[in-house]
Design a protein around this motif. Structure first.
Motif, PDB file in Angstrom:
ATOM      1  N   TYR A   1      40.954  51.614  33.227  1.00  0.00           N
ATOM      2  CA  TYR A   1      41.450  52.298  32.024  1.00  0.00           C
ATOM      3  C   TYR A   1      42.975  52.253  31.929  1.00  0.00           C
ATOM      4  O   TYR A   1      43.531  52.057  30.835  1.00  0.00           O
ATOM      5  CB  TYR A   1      40.948  53.740  31.998  1.00  0.00           C
ATOM      6  CG  TYR A   1      39.598  53.865  31.330  1.00  0.00           C
ATOM      7  CD1 TYR A   1      39.490  54.123  29.975  1.00  0.00           C
ATOM      8  CD2 TYR A   1      38.425  53.694  32.059  1.00  0.00           C
ATOM      9  CE1 TYR A   1      38.252  54.230  29.347  1.00  0.00           C
ATOM     10  CE2 TYR A   1      37.175  53.792  31.456  1.00  0.00           C
ATOM     11  CZ  TYR A   1      37.096  54.051  30.101  1.00  0.00           C
ATOM     12  OH  TYR A   1      35.861  54.136  29.476  1.00  0.00           O
ATOM     13  N   VAL A   2      43.673  52.446  33.048  1.00  0.00           N
ATOM     14  CA  VAL A   2      45.143  52.392  32.998  1.00  0.00           C
ATOM     15  C   VAL A   2      45.613  50.993  32.634  1.00  0.00           C
ATOM     16  O   VAL A   2      46.529  50.814  31.812  1.00  0.00           O
ATOM     17  CB  VAL A   2      45.750  52.854  34.336  1.00  0.00           C
ATOM     18  CG1 VAL A   2      47.260  52.596  34.368  1.00  0.00           C
ATOM     19  CG2 VAL A   2      45.472  54.336  34.568  1.00  0.00           C
ATOM     20  N   THR A   3      44.983  49.985  33.203  1.00  0.00           N
ATOM     21  CA  THR A   3      45.339  48.607  32.857  1.00  0.00           C
ATOM     22  C   THR A   3      45.068  48.323  31.381  1.00  0.00           C
ATOM     23  O   THR A   3      45.903  47.734  30.676  1.00  0.00           O
ATOM     24  CB  THR A   3      44.546  47.616  33.729  1.00  0.00           C
ATOM     25  OG1 THR A   3      44.849  47.846  35.112  1.00  0.00           O
ATOM     26  CG2 THR A   3      44.906  46.176  33.384  1.00  0.00           C
ATOM     27  N   ALA A   4      43.903  48.742  30.906  1.00  0.00           N
ATOM     28  CA  ALA A   4      43.524  48.480  29.511  1.00  0.00           C
ATOM     29  C   ALA A   4      44.455  49.202  28.534  1.00  0.00           C
ATOM     30  O   ALA A   4      44.896  48.619  27.530  1.00  0.00           O
ATOM     31  CB  ALA A   4      42.083  48.910  29.285  1.00  0.00           C
ATOM     32  N   VAL A   5      44.777  50.458  28.819  1.00  0.00           N
ATOM     33  CA  VAL A   5      45.620  51.232  27.906  1.00  0.00           C
ATOM     34  C   VAL A   5      47.047  50.702  27.873  1.00  0.00           C
ATOM     35  O   VAL A   5      47.661  50.565  26.806  1.00  0.00           O
ATOM     36  CB  VAL A   5      45.597  52.723  28.297  1.00  0.00           C
ATOM     37  CG1 VAL A   5      46.667  53.509  27.541  1.00  0.00           C
ATOM     38  CG2 VAL A   5      44.213  53.319  28.025  1.00  0.00           C
ATOM     39  N   THR A   6      47.607  50.419  29.039  1.00  0.00           N
ATOM     40  CA  THR A   6      48.990  49.910  29.067  1.00  0.00           C
ATOM     41  C   THR A   6      49.089  48.533  28.433  1.00  0.00           C
ATOM     42  O   THR A   6      50.139  48.164  27.882  1.00  0.00           O
ATOM     43  CB  THR A   6      49.516  49.844  30.517  1.00  0.00           C
ATOM     44  OG1 THR A   6      48.601  49.092  31.320  1.00  0.00           O
ATOM     45  CG2 THR A   6      49.676  51.238  31.100  1.00  0.00           C
ATOM     46  N   ASP A   7      48.005  47.770  28.480  1.00  0.00           N
ATOM     47  CA  ASP A   7      47.989  46.456  27.839  1.00  0.00           C
ATOM     48  C   ASP A   7      47.802  46.589  26.321  1.00  0.00           C
ATOM     49  O   ASP A   7      48.607  46.077  25.528  1.00  0.00           O
ATOM     50  CB  ASP A   7      46.862  45.617  28.446  1.00  0.00           C
ATOM     51  CG  ASP A   7      46.660  44.289  27.722  1.00  0.00           C
ATOM     52  OD1 ASP A   7      47.588  43.845  27.012  1.00  0.00           O
ATOM     53  OD2 ASP A   7      45.570  43.705  27.861  1.00  0.00           O
ATOM     54  N   ALA A   8      46.771  47.316  25.901  1.00  0.00           N
ATOM     55  CA  ALA A   8      46.407  47.373  24.477  1.00  0.00           C
ATOM     56  C   ALA A   8      47.369  48.237  23.668  1.00  0.00           C
ATOM     57  O   ALA A   8      47.664  47.909  22.510  1.00  0.00           O
ATOM     58  CB  ALA A   8      44.982  47.895  24.336  1.00  0.00           C
TER      59      ALA A   8
ATOM     60  N   LEU B   1      50.608  41.564  31.601  1.00  0.00           N
ATOM     61  CA  LEU B   1      49.410  41.753  32.411  1.00  0.00           C
ATOM     62  C   LEU B   1      49.727  42.114  33.871  1.00  0.00           C
ATOM     63  O   LEU B   1      49.122  43.055  34.413  1.00  0.00           O
ATOM     64  CB  LEU B   1      48.537  40.503  32.357  1.00  0.00           C
ATOM     65  CG  LEU B   1      47.233  40.574  33.158  1.00  0.00           C
ATOM     66  CD1 LEU B   1      46.368  41.733  32.700  1.00  0.00           C
ATOM     67  CD2 LEU B   1      46.469  39.257  33.053  1.00  0.00           C
ATOM     68  N   PRO B   2      50.658  41.426  34.548  1.00  0.00           N
ATOM     69  CA  PRO B   2      50.949  41.816  35.935  1.00  0.00           C
ATOM     70  C   PRO B   2      51.389  43.270  36.051  1.00  0.00           C
ATOM     71  O   PRO B   2      50.976  43.988  36.977  1.00  0.00           O
ATOM     72  CB  PRO B   2      52.068  40.848  36.348  1.00  0.00           C
ATOM     73  CG  PRO B   2      51.904  39.673  35.445  1.00  0.00           C
ATOM     74  CD  PRO B   2      51.431  40.232  34.148  1.00  0.00           C
TER      75      PRO B   2
ATOM     76  N   GLN C   1      42.022  45.036  24.722  1.00  0.00           N
ATOM     77  CA  GLN C   1      42.822  44.339  25.724  1.00  0.00           C
ATOM     78  C   GLN C   1      43.085  42.889  25.298  1.00  0.00           C
ATOM     79  O   GLN C   1      42.300  42.293  24.564  1.00  0.00           O
ATOM     80  CB  GLN C   1      42.111  44.333  27.089  1.00  0.00           C
ATOM     81  CG  GLN C   1      41.785  45.696  27.645  1.00  0.00           C
ATOM     82  CD  GLN C   1      40.428  46.214  27.230  1.00  0.00           C
ATOM     83  OE1 GLN C   1      40.180  46.415  26.043  1.00  0.00           O
ATOM     84  NE2 GLN C   1      39.543  46.414  28.205  1.00  0.00           N
ATOM     85  N   SER C   2      44.172  42.341  25.814  1.00  0.00           N
ATOM     86  CA  SER C   2      44.524  40.962  25.467  1.00  0.00           C
ATOM     87  C   SER C   2      43.702  39.942  26.241  1.00  0.00           C
ATOM     88  O   SER C   2      43.622  38.776  25.852  1.00  0.00           O
ATOM     89  CB  SER C   2      46.018  40.726  25.713  1.00  0.00           C
ATOM     90  OG  SER C   2      46.344  40.993  27.069  1.00  0.00           O
ATOM     91  N   GLY C   3      43.087  40.360  27.353  1.00  0.00           N
ATOM     92  CA  GLY C   3      42.228  39.458  28.116  1.00  0.00           C
ATOM     93  C   GLY C   3      42.966  38.721  29.230  1.00  0.00           C
ATOM     94  O   GLY C   3      44.195  38.769  29.338  1.00  0.00           O
ATOM     95  N   ILE C   4      42.206  38.030  30.047  1.00  0.00           N
ATOM     96  CA  ILE C   4      42.748  37.288  31.185  1.00  0.00           C
ATOM     97  C   ILE C   4      41.937  36.011  31.365  1.00  0.00           C
ATOM     98  O   ILE C   4      40.725  35.983  31.127  1.00  0.00           O
ATOM     99  CB  ILE C   4      42.703  38.151  32.476  1.00  0.00           C
ATOM    100  CG1 ILE C   4      43.460  37.482  33.622  1.00  0.00           C
ATOM    101  CG2 ILE C   4      41.269  38.457  32.881  1.00  0.00           C
ATOM    102  CD1 ILE C   4      43.610  38.370  34.855  1.00  0.00           C
ATOM    103  N   ASP C   5      42.599  34.938  31.745  1.00  0.00           N
ATOM    104  CA  ASP C   5      41.898  33.669  31.955  1.00  0.00           C
ATOM    105  C   ASP C   5      41.426  33.572  33.400  1.00  0.00           C
ATOM    106  O   ASP C   5      41.949  34.263  34.292  1.00  0.00           O
ATOM    107  CB  ASP C   5      42.823  32.500  31.624  1.00  0.00           C
ATOM    108  CG  ASP C   5      44.052  32.481  32.508  1.00  0.00           C
ATOM    109  OD1 ASP C   5      44.029  31.828  33.555  1.00  0.00           O
ATOM    110  OD2 ASP C   5      45.045  33.173  32.150  1.00  0.00           O
ATOM    111  N   PRO C   6      40.427  32.743  33.678  1.00  0.00           N
ATOM    112  CA  PRO C   6      39.883  32.638  35.037  1.00  0.00           C
ATOM    113  C   PRO C   6      40.932  32.286  36.092  1.00  0.00           C
ATOM    114  O   PRO C   6      40.886  32.828  37.202  1.00  0.00           O
ATOM    115  CB  PRO C   6      38.827  31.533  34.904  1.00  0.00           C
ATOM    116  CG  PRO C   6      38.417  31.572  33.473  1.00  0.00           C
ATOM    117  CD  PRO C   6      39.656  31.927  32.708  1.00  0.00           C
TER     118      PRO C   6
END
Length: 572
Positions: free
Chosen positions: A41-48, A54-55, A114-119
């Protein structure tokens, strides 16, 4: 396996690393889904919403999980067994329910944007986490963490701050699991509290339990195996040779999964990757690291004692001043006082229940001194915990052999060696050779004889170059040849500048080593002096043989004034 499934496997590997970091200290944390949710959730909120890179969002998720884990860690450090399991499980549920009631993050409906992440980015993060975990597990900190799993008291005697290590493990574990949660959020692009329930905590725990808790390789194998198993069972009803013959088998996939996991745990209770198997697989890596550590060791010649204690010129290293300790209404120690000089060997004797082991435990810090003081090199250490006394220069062994079941011989010696940083120490290589264990450096304690285990325990104690070493019943259970070899090893310790306090029921062994003898009876010192003088003392004879027997025994019956049958009489 599809690319999406493989990415999920890699994310699960990161979560497995986090679980390994805490379980390697003996703490089974079943609240990991809560830290997974915090990271997500913290990653998603700070991103979106904050548009962080992303890092930085992943680091924020890891930091948030670590902060929440800190009070949990202090509480968990006080819990054991089922209480620890229930406590951490409750924490995970509290986090999930709390998030489900926060409208700002979508409550039970979930969160997206979220902006997403590539493999490739997922793989890079996983590699960095694995590299960091490998470096940690092969460092001094990692060795201390692993020692706590086997024996917390022995780890304290090796200079390990066990509670601090446990707290650190929970916090680091939460941070890594938080990163895994962030990866989940960025890869799936939608998260909800339902995805972080109790079943996720159990699944993360199974990565280590099934794969093997005593090696990082085991955690990775467990994560990969369970993920592959669940992924394969997901489509089991679509397989021609199953779906056609057993209609409706797909809904039973979790039952099949549970049965497979149960069979694995019964068949391999230590996990798929045992400690011995992991050691065999990593032998080339350990050889390279050993060469690097050998160059880093501070190789010193064995120091010589400046003055013989008998001359009175050697410095006093340990002072026990009027120490008392009671267990309920039983006074185990009463006003015990003694001094020990550098390079001196003292035999501490007394009948069973005289207070010998209690005195060792009080001096070493396992028991508190309820009265009196203990000083080391003139500095009071009475209130210091056991691990700080070890680092200050008080080392000890235990009455029953206490070695670390999952540390190799070399790792055990290195654990003690690191406790003596700041003092001049022998190299690990040289010490292993003097112990007669150089050829057994990669062996586990279960592969050693009792005599080798005793030498290993003494080696761990003297590796830190302590000022004084307390040896509690080291010759118990040995035959004559093994006892003589042990005596030779102990006699070499004072030549290293370390004083020896030896507790042993075998008086021949004790008198052969001790230049001075201190006799305890009912928790009090009743005699101090040379072996001959002490055993000619009527109070000592009364304490060992009883007043009537002592009255009939001639004090000149032999060189020490002890009758021929003394070993049987003394071991009552």
């Amino acid at each position: 396996m599809s690319e999406a499934s493989f990415v999920l496997l890699v994310i699960n590997v990161v979560a497995a690393v986090g679980m390994h970091l805490v379980y390697v200290t003996g703490q089974l944390n079943l609240g990991q889904a809560g830290f997974l949710a915090i990271g997500a959730y913290v990653t998603a909120v700070t991103d979106a919403r904050l548009d962080w890179p992303l890092p930085l969002s992943l680091l924020a998720g890891a930091a948030a999980a670590a902060v929440v884990a800190l009070p949990v860690a202090f509480g968990a450090a006080r819990l054991r067994g089922v209480y620890l399991i229930m406590g951490t499980l409750a924490v995970g549920e509290i986090v999930r329910v709390t998030i489900g009631n926060l409208e700002s993050v979508g409550d039970v409906q979930g969160f997206s944007g979220q902006s997403g992440i590539d493999p490739i980015s997922v793989y890079v993060v996983a590699v960095l986490i694995l590299a960091g975990a490998l470096a940690l597990m092969t460092s001094a900190t990692g060795l201390r963490m692993r020692s706590v799993f086997d024996d917390a008291d022995a780890a304290s005697a090796a200079g390990v701050a066990t509670r601090s290590v446990r707290v650190l493990a929970v916090v680091m574990s939460a941070a890594v699991v938080g990163v895994a949660g962030g990866l989940v959020a960025e890869w799936s692009l939608f998260i909800s509290p339902r995805g972080f329930g109790v079943e996720q905590s159990f699944e993360i725990a199974l990565y280590s339990l099934v794969g093997g808790v005593h090696s990082l390789i085991g955690a990775l194998v467990g994560a990969a195996g369970i993920t592959w198993l669940l992924d394969g069972l997901k489509d089991i009803g679509d397989l021609p040779f199953i779906g056609e013959s057993v209609e409706g088998l797909a809904p039973w996939r979790l039952v099949i999964y549970g049965a497979v996991v149960l069979l694995l745990m019964v068949a391999r209770p230590e996990g798929l990757i045992t400690r011995r198997l992991a050691l065999t697989a990593t032998r080339p890596l350990r050889r390279g690291r050993r060469r690097w550590l050998a160059r880093a060791d501070r190789v010193q010649p064995v120091p010589a004692t400046a003055a013989h204690p008998a001359s009175g010129d050697a410095a006093v290293v340990l002072e026990v001043d009027a120490v008392g300790h009671a267990f309920g209404g039983v006074q185990a120690l009463s006003g015990v006082s003694m001094t020990i000089r550098a390079g001196e060997s003292i035999a501490l004797i007394g009948a069973n229940g005289a207070g010998k082991s209690t005195l060792v435990n009080v001096v070493a810090g396992l028991y508190p001194a309820q009265q009196g003081r203990v000083r080391l090199n003139g500095v009071e250490i009475t209130g210091l915990p056991a691990h700080r006394r070890t680092r200050a220069g008080v080392a000890r062994t235990f009455q029953s052999v206490r070695v670390f079941a999952h540390l190799t011989v070399e790792e055990t010696i290195r654990l003690g060696h690191w406790a003596g940083r700041g003092r001049e120490r022998e190299s690990v290589e040289r010490l292993l050779e003097s112990l007669g264990l150089l050829g057994r450096r990669d062996a586990l304690p279960s592969e050693l004889t009792l005599a080798e285990q005793r030498r290993l325990e003494i080696g761990r104690a003297i590796a830190a170059a302590p000022a004084v070493v307390l040896l509690d019943e080291p010759s118990a259970g040995m035959n004559d040849q093994e006892r003589e070899e042990l005596a030779e090893l102990i006699r070499s310790v004072p030549r290293r500048g370390t004083a020896v306090v030896l507790v042993d029921h075998n008086l021949d062994f004790a008198f052969d080593i001790g230049e001075r003898v201190v006799v305890l009876d009912f928790g009090a010192v009743i005699a101090t002096g040379s072996p001959a003088a002490v055993m000619a003392n009527p109070r000592v004879r009364d304490a060992y043989l009883g007043p009537e027997a002592a009255a009939h025994d001639s004090p000149t019956g032999d060189s020490t004034g002890v009758p021929e049958q003394r070993p049987e009489r003394l071991d009552r």
